[in-house]
Motif scaffolding. Structure first.
Motif, PDB file in Angstrom:
ATOM      1  N   SER A   1       0.831  -1.204   0.000  1.00 32.35           N
ATOM      2  CA  SER A   1       0.000   0.000   0.000  1.00 32.35           C
ATOM      3  C   SER A   1       0.865   1.254   0.000  1.00 32.35           C
ATOM      4  O   SER A   1       1.975   1.254   0.507  1.00 32.35           O
ATOM      5  CB  SER A   1      -0.916   0.015   1.225  1.00 32.35           C
ATOM      6  N   LYS A   2       0.302   2.322  -0.563  1.00 31.63           N
ATOM      7  CA  LYS A   2       0.998   3.608  -0.608  1.00 31.63           C
ATOM      8  C   LYS A   2       0.528   4.470   0.553  1.00 31.63           C
ATOM      9  O   LYS A   2      -0.666   4.508   0.869  1.00 31.63           O
ATOM     10  CB  LYS A   2       0.735   4.323  -1.930  1.00 31.63           C
ATOM     11  N   TYR A   3       1.478   5.183   1.168  1.00 29.24           N
ATOM     12  CA  TYR A   3       1.205   6.026   2.330  1.00 29.24           C
ATOM     13  C   TYR A   3       1.919   7.359   2.202  1.00 29.24           C
ATOM     14  O   TYR A   3       2.863   7.505   1.428  1.00 29.24           O
ATOM     15  CB  TYR A   3       1.704   5.340   3.612  1.00 29.24           C
ATOM     16  N   SER A   4       1.481   8.307   3.016  1.00 35.15           N
ATOM     17  CA  SER A   4       2.240   9.538   3.197  1.00 35.15           C
ATOM     18  C   SER A   4       2.268   9.863   4.683  1.00 35.15           C
ATOM     19  O   SER A   4       1.300   9.606   5.408  1.00 35.15           O
ATOM     20  CB  SER A   4       1.658  10.708   2.399  1.00 35.15           C
ATOM     21  N   LEU A   5       3.391  10.377   5.115  1.00 31.15           N
ATOM     22  CA  LEU A   5       3.540  10.913   6.460  1.00 31.15           C
ATOM     23  C   LEU A   5       3.579  12.421   6.311  1.00 31.15           C
ATOM     24  O   LEU A   5       4.408  12.956   5.573  1.00 31.15           O
ATOM     25  CB  LEU A   5       4.836  10.422   7.109  1.00 31.15           C
ATOM     26  N   GLN A   6       2.658  13.093   6.961  1.00 33.40           N
ATOM     27  CA  GLN A   6       2.595  14.544   6.886  1.00 33.40           C
ATOM     28  C   GLN A   6       3.014  15.131   8.225  1.00 33.40           C
ATOM     29  O   GLN A   6       2.543  14.682   9.269  1.00 33.40           O
ATOM     30  CB  GLN A   6       1.179  14.994   6.548  1.00 33.40           C
ATOM     31  N   VAL A   7       3.882  16.110   8.171  1.00 33.43           N
ATOM     32  CA  VAL A   7       4.282  16.843   9.368  1.00 33.43           C
ATOM     33  C   VAL A   7       3.547  18.165   9.332  1.00 33.43           C
ATOM     34  O   VAL A   7       3.667  18.929   8.370  1.00 33.43           O
ATOM     35  CB  VAL A   7       5.809  17.058   9.408  1.00 33.43           C
ATOM     36  N   THR A   8       2.737  18.407  10.369  1.00 33.43           N
ATOM     37  CA  THR A   8       1.935  19.630  10.421  1.00 33.43           C
ATOM     38  C   THR A   8       2.185  20.364  11.729  1.00 33.43           C
ATOM     39  O   THR A   8       2.632  19.779  12.714  1.00 33.43           O
ATOM     40  CB  THR A   8       0.429  19.324  10.313  1.00 33.43           C
ATOM     41  N   THR A   9       1.858  21.645  11.720  1.00 30.69           N
ATOM     42  CA  THR A   9       1.870  22.407  12.967  1.00 30.69           C
ATOM     43  C   THR A   9       0.667  21.963  13.790  1.00 30.69           C
ATOM     44  O   THR A   9      -0.196  21.225  13.303  1.00 30.69           O
ATOM     45  CB  THR A   9       1.758  23.919  12.699  1.00 30.69           C
ATOM     46  N   LEU A  10       0.582  22.418  15.021  1.00 30.16           N
ATOM     47  CA  LEU A  10      -0.549  22.070  15.866  1.00 30.16           C
ATOM     48  C   LEU A  10      -1.855  22.649  15.325  1.00 30.16           C
ATOM     49  O   LEU A  10      -2.937  22.186  15.663  1.00 30.16           O
ATOM     50  CB  LEU A  10      -0.311  22.517  17.299  1.00 30.16           C
ATOM     51  N   LEU A  11      -1.759  23.649  14.434  1.00 36.90           N
ATOM     52  CA  LEU A  11      -2.935  24.227  13.782  1.00 36.90           C
ATOM     53  C   LEU A  11      -3.203  23.556  12.439  1.00 36.90           C
ATOM     54  O   LEU A  11      -3.965  24.059  11.618  1.00 36.90           O
ATOM     55  CB  LEU A  11      -2.750  25.734  13.595  1.00 36.90           C
ATOM     56  N   GLU A  12      -2.553  22.409  12.201  1.00 33.42           N
ATOM     57  CA  GLU A  12      -2.721  21.573  11.011  1.00 33.42           C
ATOM     58  C   GLU A  12      -2.218  22.208   9.719  1.00 33.42           C
ATOM     59  O   GLU A  12      -2.653  21.853   8.626  1.00 33.42           O
ATOM     60  CB  GLU A  12      -4.164  21.093  10.885  1.00 33.42           C
ATOM     61  N   GLU A  13      -1.277  23.130   9.807  1.00 29.23           N
ATOM     62  CA  GLU A  13      -0.623  23.692   8.622  1.00 29.23           C
ATOM     63  C   GLU A  13       0.471  22.718   8.191  1.00 29.23           C
ATOM     64  O   GLU A  13       1.379  22.408   8.957  1.00 29.23           O
ATOM     65  CB  GLU A  13       0.000  25.057   8.947  1.00 29.23           C
ATOM     66  N   GLU A  14       0.365  22.205   6.965  1.00 31.14           N
ATOM     67  CA  GLU A  14       1.313  21.217   6.467  1.00 31.14           C
ATOM     68  C   GLU A  14       2.693  21.834   6.271  1.00 31.14           C
ATOM     69  O   GLU A  14       2.835  22.882   5.647  1.00 31.14           O
ATOM     70  CB  GLU A  14       0.809  20.652   5.143  1.00 31.14           C
ATOM     71  N   LYS A  15       3.713  21.169   6.792  1.00 27.17           N
ATOM     72  CA  LYS A  15       5.089  21.644   6.665  1.00 27.17           C
ATOM     73  C   LYS A  15       5.940  20.739   5.780  1.00 27.17           C
ATOM     74  O   LYS A  15       6.787  21.208   5.050  1.00 27.17           O
ATOM     75  CB  LYS A  15       5.749  21.753   8.052  1.00 27.17           C
ATOM     76  N   LYS A  16       5.740  19.423   5.874  1.00 29.70           N
ATOM     77  CA  LYS A  16       6.507  18.467   5.074  1.00 29.70           C
ATOM     78  C   LYS A  16       5.644  17.250   4.789  1.00 29.70           C
ATOM     79  O   LYS A  16       4.763  16.908   5.574  1.00 29.70           O
ATOM     80  CB  LYS A  16       7.763  17.999   5.821  1.00 29.70           C
ATOM     81  N   VAL A  17       5.933  16.577   3.675  1.00 22.63           N
ATOM     82  CA  VAL A  17       5.233  15.335   3.322  1.00 22.63           C
ATOM     83  C   VAL A  17       6.276  14.326   2.839  1.00 22.63           C
ATOM     84  O   VAL A  17       7.159  14.666   2.045  1.00 22.63           O
ATOM     85  CB  VAL A  17       4.189  15.570   2.204  1.00 22.63           C
ATOM     86  N   PHE A  18       6.162  13.104   3.343  1.00 22.89           N
ATOM     87  CA  PHE A  18       7.031  12.011   2.932  1.00 22.89           C
ATOM     88  C   PHE A  18       6.145  10.899   2.369  1.00 22.89           C
ATOM     89  O   PHE A  18       5.384  10.281   3.112  1.00 22.89           O
ATOM     90  CB  PHE A  18       7.825  11.462   4.128  1.00 22.89           C
ATOM     91  N   GLY A  19       6.195  10.656   1.067  1.00 26.29           N
ATOM     92  CA  GLY A  19       5.409   9.593   0.450  1.00 26.29           C
ATOM     93  C   GLY A  19       6.246   8.334   0.325  1.00 26.29           C
ATOM     94  O   GLY A  19       7.459   8.399   0.113  1.00 26.29           O
ATOM     95  N   PHE A  20       5.600   7.152   0.445  1.00 28.64           N
ATOM     96  CA  PHE A  20       6.334   5.900   0.324  1.00 28.64           C
ATOM     97  C   PHE A  20       5.385   4.733   0.098  1.00 28.64           C
ATOM     98  O   PHE A  20       4.195   4.818   0.358  1.00 28.64           O
ATOM     99  CB  PHE A  20       7.199   5.651   1.566  1.00 28.64           C
ATOM    100  N   LEU A  21       5.954   3.623  -0.379  1.00 30.81           N
ATOM    101  CA  LEU A  21       5.251   2.363  -0.569  1.00 30.81           C
ATOM    102  C   LEU A  21       5.693   1.424   0.550  1.00 30.81           C
ATOM    103  O   LEU A  21       6.894   1.256   0.772  1.00 30.81           O
ATOM    104  CB  LEU A  21       5.617   1.762  -1.928  1.00 30.81           C
ATOM    105  N   ALA A  22       4.742   0.832   1.248  1.00 30.35           N
ATOM    106  CA  ALA A  22       5.067  -0.102   2.335  1.00 30.35           C
ATOM    107  C   ALA A  22       5.582  -1.404   1.729  1.00 30.35           C
ATOM    108  O   ALA A  22       4.847  -2.112   1.052  1.00 30.35           O
ATOM    109  CB  ALA A  22       3.840  -0.358   3.196  1.00 30.35           C
ATOM    110  N   GLU A  23       6.847  -1.703   1.947  1.00 32.22           N
ATOM    111  CA  GLU A  23       7.437  -2.921   1.406  1.00 32.22           C
ATOM    112  C   GLU A  23       7.219  -4.119   2.317  1.00 32.22           C
ATOM    113  O   GLU A  23       7.359  -5.258   1.892  1.00 32.22           O
ATOM    114  CB  GLU A  23       8.920  -2.701   1.148  1.00 32.22           C
ATOM    115  N   SER A  24       6.901  -3.864   3.584  1.00 34.20           N
ATOM    116  CA  SER A  24       6.630  -4.937   4.543  1.00 34.20           C
ATOM    117  C   SER A  24       5.618  -4.428   5.565  1.00 34.20           C
ATOM    118  O   SER A  24       5.211  -3.269   5.528  1.00 34.20           O
ATOM    119  CB  SER A  24       7.920  -5.381   5.233  1.00 34.20           C
ATOM    120  N   GLN A  25       5.233  -5.285   6.481  1.00 37.61           N
ATOM    121  CA  GLN A  25       4.242  -4.899   7.490  1.00 37.61           C
ATOM    122  C   GLN A  25       4.852  -3.954   8.524  1.00 37.61           C
ATOM    123  O   GLN A  25       4.219  -2.990   8.936  1.00 37.61           O
ATOM    124  CB  GLN A  25       3.677  -6.139   8.169  1.00 37.61           C
ATOM    125  N   ASN A  26       6.071  -4.233   8.955  1.00 39.82           N
ATOM    126  CA  ASN A  26       6.758  -3.382   9.932  1.00 39.82           C
ATOM    127  C   ASN A  26       7.712  -2.465   9.185  1.00 39.82           C
ATOM    128  O   ASN A  26       8.647  -2.933   8.526  1.00 39.82           O
ATOM    129  CB  ASN A  26       7.534  -4.231  10.934  1.00 39.82           C
TER     130      ASN A  26
END
Length: 70
Positions: free
Chosen positions: A20-45
């Motif tokens: 599955s494809k995922y993204s990790l988003q880093v946001t401020t506490l007011l939910e303003e997006e600062k960074k995004v890291f997209g990736f494909l899960a190659e394993s469960q862990n």
């Protein structure tokens, strides 16, 4: 994000659906997006090291979202 002698890095340990494809988003506490890291899960862990060295010191959210927006 806290500054240490090792820099501003965060390692997250995730339990995901392989293939599955995922993204990790880093946001401020007011939910303003600062960074995004997209990736494909190659394993469960999955371990991801996030370089946050370009962010100012402060408090942030890390949000995991799959390709379906969940």
């Amino acid at each position: 994000v806290s500054q240490s002698r090792y820099g501003k890095n965060v390692t997250v340990e995730l339990l995901l659906t392989p293939g599955s494809k995922y993204s990790l988003q880093v946001t401020t506490l007011l939910e303003e997006e600062k960074k995004v890291f997209g990736f494909l899960a190659e394993s469960q862990n999955v371990s991801k090291k996030l370089d946050l060295s370009d962010l100012a010191q402060g408090d942030y959210n890390i949000v995991l979202i799959d390709i379906k927006g969940n």
